[in-house]
Write a protein that holds these residues in place. Sequence first.
Motif: not given
Length: 391
Positions: A68-86
């Motif tokens: 619980q409480g882990a930070s999940v991050n998504a990067l696009d194909a250019r390795l730019q941050a596009v989303g984050r959720v816990v």
Amino acid sequence: MKPSPCCRPPSGSSPSSGCAGFLFRALLRFLPLLLLLTSRVPGMGAVPLTAQQIGGVVFDEATGAPVQGASVNALDARLQAVGRVVTDATGRFGLALPDTGYYVVSASRSGYAASAPEQVWLGPGEEVTVMLALRRSVTRADSAATAEVQEVTARRAAEGARTGYLYGQVLDNDGGQPIVNADVQVDGEAGGTITNGDGRFAIRAVPPGRVRLRFQHLSYAPRQTTVEVQPGMAYEVRVRLDPDPLELAGIEVTTRSRFVARRLEPVYQRMGMGTAANFLTKRDFQTRGIPPIGQMLRGLPAVRVRNSGHWWTVHMGRAGRFGDKGCKPTVYLDGMRVALPDDNAALSEFLSMSTFDVEVIEVYKGPASLPPEFNDPGTMCAIGIWTRRGG
């Protein structure tokens, strides 16, 4: 200045209060439209209704418990941050993304090393499930306990590395039906085994080297094959018996890695014990074109699977014994509970999961047949999914 007719104050009130009331009423009238518009603007409200989604579970690599409480991050194909959720209390997460394409997803949490990044492709309107494992960071206070765990793990690995595993299925060459009570023997070794109600068998602790495997049944011509067994490896053998010894189909042998074989050893044992369960293996998935898990469950005795568009449901056993429609299963992924019976969304998510990365599926339709790994409070029937990566 003469006030505008649209906000002319009532008799006995000031001009400012009349305009304020008019503007307040206008705001209330157009508020739903404003909310709808902001929900479709990136960075304001929800993501577009046509968004794709990456979901899954973050779990502790050592214990299998959800994190619980882990930070999940998504990067696009250019390795730019596009989303984050816990992640929530069950370790689950969902990331809705507006664009299709490749994404890189990873998880992190205090006290853990960051997970290995997972690369996924999102098509239009697609939902992709990923499992992210976190490994605890070792501190000085944990060093003694960690050393003990490593010693036990190494000892178990050494024990399993000295022998191999054989498992598989015996089928009728004409109709493809499983052959029950076929005798399976390894030349020169005592014991052997017989096939269960699904025609499946499992033999553990097979000595390394070239071994001859014999298959016999009173109603069929005997067969034999040779398998080169390496220590710590698992081999799936599927054989067809024919009443006519002149027409024999080929024997297929599939090798499993040491890591997979060691983790799946209890599953192999259950396959050969004749338990009241159904087992589906990689060969079954390949024969049917690697369909979703829900599709593979169709046709199993006392299992009812429905798919209405993108929503899967499954019930097991007799209606009335477990409710109006039967038992709703608990789902386990690589030994970890990931979907409870009343969590329809999670259940549908795992039933729609592809069998491409799955090694074995176990199906238990009643509480009496549940193995210890699945015997949790509230679990009356269960589906066990074992993957190549986690298993």
